[in-house]
Design an enzyme around this catalytic site. Structure first.
Site, short mmCIF file in Angstrom:
data_model
loop_
_atom_site.label_atom_id
_atom_site.label_comp_id
_atom_site.label_asym_id
_atom_site.label_seq_id
_atom_site.Cartn_x
_atom_site.Cartn_y
_atom_site.Cartn_z
N HIS A 78 101.14 35.42 -6.17
CA HIS A 78 101.49 36.85 -5.47
C HIS A 78 99.90 37.38 -5.53
CE1 HIS A 78 105.91 37.06 -5.41
NE2 HIS A 78 105.32 35.81 -4.98
N GLU A 80 99.11 40.20 -7.30
CA GLU A 80 99.23 40.92 -8.69
C GLU A 80 98.45 39.51 -9.71
OE1 GLU A 80 101.59 40.92 -6.52
OE2 GLU A 80 103.05 42.73 -6.65
N CYS A 104 106.85 42.01 -8.36
CA CYS A 104 108.23 41.13 -8.64
C CYS A 104 108.22 40.86 -10.00
CB CYS A 104 108.03 39.86 -7.99
SG CYS A 104 106.99 38.69 -8.42
N CYS A 107 105.32 38.61 -11.65
CA CYS A 107 104.27 39.30 -11.96
C CYS A 107 104.25 40.13 -12.93
CB CYS A 107 103.64 39.95 -10.46
SG CYS A 107 103.05 38.51 -9.46
N1 LIG Z 1 104.64 42.16 -5.17
C1 LIG Z 1 104.51 41.05 -4.20
N2 LIG Z 1 103.43 40.62 -4.15
C2 LIG Z 1 103.04 39.67 -3.36
O1 LIG Z 1 102.03 39.01 -3.42
N3 LIG Z 1 104.34 39.07 -2.65
C3 LIG Z 1 103.93 38.04 -1.40
C4 LIG Z 1 104.53 36.72 -1.58
C5 LIG Z 1 104.76 36.36 -0.43
O2 LIG Z 1 103.66 35.59 0.07
C6 LIG Z 1 105.11 37.72 0.31
C7 LIG Z 1 106.53 38.04 0.53
O3 LIG Z 1 107.21 37.33 1.38
P1 LIG Z 1 108.11 37.90 2.48
O4 LIG Z 1 108.69 39.27 2.26
O5 LIG Z 1 107.55 37.64 3.79
O6 LIG Z 1 109.60 37.06 2.26
O7 LIG Z 1 104.27 38.65 -0.26
C8 LIG Z 1 105.36 39.74 -2.61
C9 LIG Z 1 105.66 40.79 -3.32
C10 LIG Z 1 106.97 41.39 -3.49
O8 LIG Z 1 107.42 41.38 -4.61
ZN LIG Z 2 105.04 38.64 -7.96
#
Ligand SMILES: Nc1nc(=O)n([C@H]2C[C@H](O)[C@@H](COP(=O)(O)O)O2)cc1CO
Ligand SMILES: [Zn+2]
Length: 165
Positions: A78, A80, A104, A107
């Site tokens: 992710h 973060e 999430c 993170c």
């Molecule tokens: N805070 C976040 N940072 C992130 O970098 N992500 C990333 C992980 C996945 O690559 C994508 C979420 O997947 P989706 O919503 O298309 O299925 O975003 C997702 C979240 C959400 O918690």
């Molecule tokens: Zn995360």
């Protein structure tokens, strides 16, 4: 001549850097960027969601559906976490993290352990999901300030035309 009045705020600047970083993401569905800033308003880490170094984003899946191992979820790092791991080699105690999407629970553990004290986010579209509820609960308990950005502008356009400078 008076100074310019329509310059962007620190908040918009750092969220803008986070969003620009997200433009590097290969995820076809969701591009997230994050930017870590120290107490002197210096950028000390930037990241976007992507596969770990050496894990080919051409060979690994970007699917959302299907059997777990055939989706992106076990592999993608992710934004973060990448911003934390990509930091310039300093202690992140007291820093802030700007992120396009609310962090999430995984993170959030890294945010707390790294000493980051404030999370500024643009979207909280998964607020009702259990991972977001756990995340919010952990961050609040650990004393991390959570703040939804109130942007001073709806967009920032970057022109790569040399005549614009
Ligand atoms: N805070 C976040 N940072 C992130 O970098 N992500 C990333 C992980 C996945 O690559 C994508 C979420 O997947 P989706 O919503 O298309 O299925 O975003 C997702 C979240 C959400 O918690
Ligand atoms: Zn995360």
């Amino acid at each position: 001549m008076p100074k310019r009045a329509d310059y962007i705020s620190w908040d918009d600047y750092f969220m803008g850097v986070a969003l620009l970083s997200g433009k590097r993401s290969k995820d076809p569905s969701t591009q997230v960027g994050a930017c870590i800033v120290n107490t002197q308003n210096k950028i000390v880490g930037v990241g976007y969601n992507g596969l770990p170094i050496g894990v080919s984003d051409d060979q690994f899946p970007w699917e959302k559906e299907g059997s777990y191992l055939d989706t992106k979820y076990p592999y993608v790092c992710h934004a973060e976490l990448n911003a934390i791991l990509n930091n310039i080699g300093i202690n992140l105690e007291g820093c802030k993290i700007y992120t396009a999407l609310f962090p999430c629970n995984e993170c959030s553990k890294a945010i707390i352990q790294s000493g980051i004290k404030e999370v500024i986010y643009l979207s909280d579209k998964h607020a009702a999901k259990e991972s977001s509820i756990a995340s919010r609960k952990m961050l609040q308990t650990a004393g991390v300030t959570l703040r939804k950005i109130i942007p001073g502008t709806s967009e920032v356009v970057l022109s790569f035309s040399e005549d614009q400078v």
